[in-house]
Design an enzyme around this catalytic site. Structure first.
Site, PDB file in Angstrom:
ATOM      1  N   LEU A  90      10.571 -11.095   5.592  1.00 29.35           N
ATOM      2  CA  LEU A  90      11.967 -10.863   5.921  1.00 29.35           C
ATOM      3  C   LEU A  90      12.911 -11.755   5.121  1.00 29.35           C
ATOM      4  O   LEU A  90      13.801 -12.402   5.671  1.00 29.35           O
ATOM      5  CB  LEU A  90      12.197 -11.035   7.425  1.00 29.35           C
ATOM      6  CG  LEU A  90      11.864  -9.809   8.284  1.00 29.35           C
ATOM      7  CD1 LEU A  90      12.167 -10.071   9.750  1.00 29.35           C
ATOM      8  CD2 LEU A  90      12.645  -8.580   7.816  1.00 29.35           C
ATOM      9  N   ALA A 114      -2.924  -3.516  -2.521  1.00 27.51           N
ATOM     10  CA  ALA A 114      -4.306  -3.797  -2.143  1.00 27.51           C
ATOM     11  C   ALA A 114      -5.210  -2.679  -2.659  1.00 27.51           C
ATOM     12  O   ALA A 114      -5.041  -1.520  -2.303  1.00 27.51           O
ATOM     13  CB  ALA A 114      -4.429  -3.920  -0.628  1.00 27.51           C
ATOM     14  N   ARG A 171       9.202  -4.674   1.629  1.00 29.18           N
ATOM     15  CA  ARG A 171      10.019  -3.535   2.071  1.00 29.18           C
ATOM     16  C   ARG A 171      11.455  -3.637   1.559  1.00 29.18           C
ATOM     17  O   ARG A 171      12.092  -2.625   1.275  1.00 29.18           O
ATOM     18  CB  ARG A 171       9.991  -3.446   3.594  1.00 29.18           C
ATOM     19  CG  ARG A 171       8.593  -3.201   4.143  1.00 29.18           C
ATOM     20  CD  ARG A 171       8.551  -3.219   5.649  1.00 29.18           C
ATOM     21  NE  ARG A 171       7.165  -3.229   6.120  1.00 29.18           N
ATOM     22  CZ  ARG A 171       6.817  -3.211   7.398  1.00 29.18           C
ATOM     23  NH1 ARG A 171       7.743  -3.171   8.338  1.00 29.18           N
ATOM     24  NH2 ARG A 171       5.552  -3.224   7.744  1.00 29.18           N
ATOM     25  N   GLN A 230      -3.950  -6.822  -6.617  1.00 28.21           N
ATOM     26  CA  GLN A 230      -4.583  -7.432  -5.457  1.00 28.21           C
ATOM     27  C   GLN A 230      -5.902  -6.714  -5.177  1.00 28.21           C
ATOM     28  O   GLN A 230      -5.916  -5.514  -4.911  1.00 28.21           O
ATOM     29  CB  GLN A 230      -3.669  -7.346  -4.231  1.00 28.21           C
ATOM     30  CG  GLN A 230      -4.209  -8.094  -3.016  1.00 28.21           C
ATOM     31  CD  GLN A 230      -3.331  -7.898  -1.798  1.00 28.21           C
ATOM     32  OE1 GLN A 230      -3.275  -6.795  -1.243  1.00 28.21           O
ATOM     33  NE2 GLN A 230      -2.637  -8.944  -1.376  1.00 28.21           N
ATOM     34  N   CYS A 235       0.832  -1.201   0.000  1.00 25.32           N
ATOM     35  CA  CYS A 235       0.000   0.000   0.000  1.00 25.32           C
ATOM     36  C   CYS A 235       0.867   1.252   0.000  1.00 25.32           C
ATOM     37  O   CYS A 235       1.862   1.338   0.732  1.00 25.32           O
ATOM     38  CB  CYS A 235      -0.902  -0.002   1.225  1.00 25.32           C
ATOM     39  SG  CYS A 235      -2.182  -1.274   1.178  1.00 25.32           S
ATOM     40  N   TYR A 247      -8.092  -8.243   7.047  1.00 23.89           N
ATOM     41  CA  TYR A 247      -9.096  -7.544   6.256  1.00 23.89           C
ATOM     42  C   TYR A 247     -10.336  -8.423   6.093  1.00 23.89           C
ATOM     43  O   TYR A 247     -10.418  -9.504   6.653  1.00 23.89           O
ATOM     44  CB  TYR A 247      -8.477  -7.065   4.952  1.00 23.89           C
ATOM     45  CG  TYR A 247      -7.333  -6.099   5.192  1.00 23.89           C
ATOM     46  CD1 TYR A 247      -7.518  -4.981   6.019  1.00 23.89           C
ATOM     47  CD2 TYR A 247      -6.068  -6.311   4.665  1.00 23.89           C
ATOM     48  CE1 TYR A 247      -6.477  -4.101   6.288  1.00 23.89           C
ATOM     49  CE2 TYR A 247      -5.020  -5.431   4.929  1.00 23.89           C
ATOM     50  CZ  TYR A 247      -5.226  -4.338   5.742  1.00 23.89           C
ATOM     51  OH  TYR A 247      -4.195  -3.473   6.022  1.00 23.89           O
TER      52      TYR A 247
END
Length: 370
Positions: free
Chosen positions: A301, A57, A324, A100, A25, A182
Site C-alpha cells: 500500500l 511468480a 496493484r 520470480q 500473477c 508458498y
C-alpha cells in the site's frame, strides 16, 4: 535531489531509480506458456520509467503453479514462449528485467482469483499438491503429499533448471519466492512445517531447505547477476513465522550471497489477521534492513510519491515496490518524478507528452513538429 530517483545497486546490477515493479500473477498463461497478454502487460510496464520490473511468480515445475493458468519456466516450450515476449519488450525498453521463481506447494492447483481461488481437485482439472507436512491450507481440503528426499531433490533441481533457463533468456536478476504461503514459506513456518527430520523443528532446520534452494539457484545463475529472495516478514498468526525469524533467515541468506531481500507478509494461513493500511509492511522491511548489509525492498500500500520518497529518504527501505498501484496507474513513476523533481526514462514516441511545466521530466529532449 530526490532519493527515490537516485540509483541503487543490487549486487552488480545498477538500477536507475528505486521504484521496483513487484511480481504480479496474471493467470493468463496456456500450459505454462506466456501469451500475447504477457507481451501487452509487461510491455506497458516496461515503459513506465521504474527502475526494475520483476516478472510474476513463475512455476519451476507444472505442479508448482498456483493455477493451471500460471506462468511456468520448466520446459523448452515455456522458455520459447517467454523468449518471444521478452524479445518484443526488449526492442523498446532497456529497463532491467527480473523473474520470480516459485513453487506453490500446498497452495497449488487452485482456481484463478476471479473464479474464487479455491482448490481444484484432480477430477476438476487440478492435481495432487505437495508440502513439507500433511497439513492442508484450507478447511475441507485433502492433505497434501509430503515431500520426502526424492521429492525435495526434484524441487531443488527444478529451481536450478529454471534458473538456467532464466539465464539463457537474458534476465538481469532472479528473485526466489519464499513468501505468501508458498512452498519455501511452508518450510519456514512452524504452522505448516511439523516435520521431525532435519527439515523440521528448530529454526535452523526449518530454514534448511529454503537455504539449500537459494544456494542451488545462486550457483546456477551467472555470478555477476543478482539473486534475491522475497519473504513474508510475519504470518500475522499466533505461533507462526515472525519478524525475528525473518531477520535470522535474511542474515543466513546474506551469508550465502543473497543480493537483496524483498519483504512482504502473510499468505500462509486462512486465519491471518493483517492490519492493512498505508505502508503497513514497511516496519517489517525496516526491521530486516537494520540487521543486514544488503538492500531491502519494501512493499505494501505504497500509493503516494511523497510516501515512497519518505520511506527511502528515512532509510526504512532501500527501494519500494509497487503492485496493484502501478496496474491502476502504469505511469506512476512519471507522475512521481514530476512531483519530486526527478527524471525518468521514456520512449521517444512519448517525449512530446511531457507537460510544459515538467519539460525536464524525460531528460534533455528536443522534439520537432511537422
Amino acid at each position: 535531489m530526490s532519493k527515490l530517483f537516485s540509483s541503487l545497486k543490487l549486487g552488480q546490477l545498477q538500477l536507475p531509480n528505486r521504484i521496483v515493479i513487484a511480481p504480479m500473477c496474471q493467470y493468463s498463461a496456456e500450459e505454462g506458456q506466456a501469451t500475447d497478454w504477457h507481451t501487452i502487460h509487461l510491455g506497458q510496464l516496461a515503459l513506465s520509467g521504474a527502475g526494475l520490473l520483476i516478472v510474476e511468480a513463475t512455476g519451476v515445475e507444472p505442479i508448482g503453479r498456483i493455477s493451471p493458468a500460471d506462468l511456468g519456466l520448466y520446459s523448452d516450450e515455456t522458455e520459447a514462449a517467454l523468449h518471444k515476449v521478452l524479445g518484443a519488450v526488449r526492442r523498446y525498453s532497456d529497463m532491467p528485467l527480473g523473474i520470480q521463481l516459485a513453487h506453490a506447494g500446498r497452495k497449488a492447483s487452485s482456481r484463478v482469483p476471479w473464479e474464487g481461488g479455491s482448490l481444484l481437485l484432480p477430477d476438476e482439472g487440478g492435481w495432487p499438491v505437495v508440502a513439507p507436512s500433511p497439513i492442508a491450507h484450507g478447511l475441507n481440503e485433502p492433505p497434501p503429499v509430503v515431500l520426502e528426499e526424492a521429492g525435495l531433490q526434484r524441487v531443488r533441481d527444478a529451481f536450478v533448471q529454471a534458473a538456467q533457463r532464466a539465464a539463457r533468456l537474458g534476465f538481469d536478476l532472479v528473485e526466489v519466492h519464499a513468501a505468501h504461503g508458498y512452498l519455501l514459506h511452508q518450510f519456514l513456518s512452524p504452522l505448516s512445517n511439523q516435520r521431525e527430520d532435519q527439515y523440521g523443528g528448530s529454526l535452523a532446520n526449518r530454514m534448511r531447505f529454503p537455504l539449500e534452494v537459494f544456494a542451488a539457484v545462486r550457483e546456477a545463475f551467472p555470478a555477476d547477476k543478482p539473486v534475491g529472495v522475497r519473504i513474508s516478514g510475519t504470518d500475522w498468526a499466533e505461533g507462526g513465522w515472525d519478524i525475528e525469524q525473518s531477520v535470522a533467515f535474511a542474515q543466513a541468506l546474506e551469508a550465502l550471497g543473497c543480493a537483496f531481500i524483498h519483504v512482504s507478509s502473510g499468505g500462509l494461513v486462512t486465519g491471518q489477521k493483517i492490519p492493512v493500511g498505508p505502508g503497513y509492511q514497511i516496519p517489517l522491511a525496516e526491521a530486516v534492513r537494520q540487521q543486514v548489509g544488503i538492500p531491502v525492498i519494501g512493499v505494501g500500500l505504497i500509493t503516494e510519491p511523497e510516501q515512497a520518497e519518505a520511506i527511502v529518504a528515512e532509510g526504512r527501505a532501500d527501494a519500494v515496490a509497487l503492485a496493484r498501484g502501478i496496474l491502476y496507474d502504469p505511469h506512476w513513476p512519471w507522475h512521481a518524478a514530476a512531483k519530486l523533481g526527478g527524471q525518468v526514462s521514456a520512449p521517444r514516441q512519448y517525449w512530446r507528452s511531457q507537460p510544459a511545466e515538467h519539460k525536464a521530466l524525460f531528460g534533455s529532449t528536443r522534439i520537432g513538429q511537422r
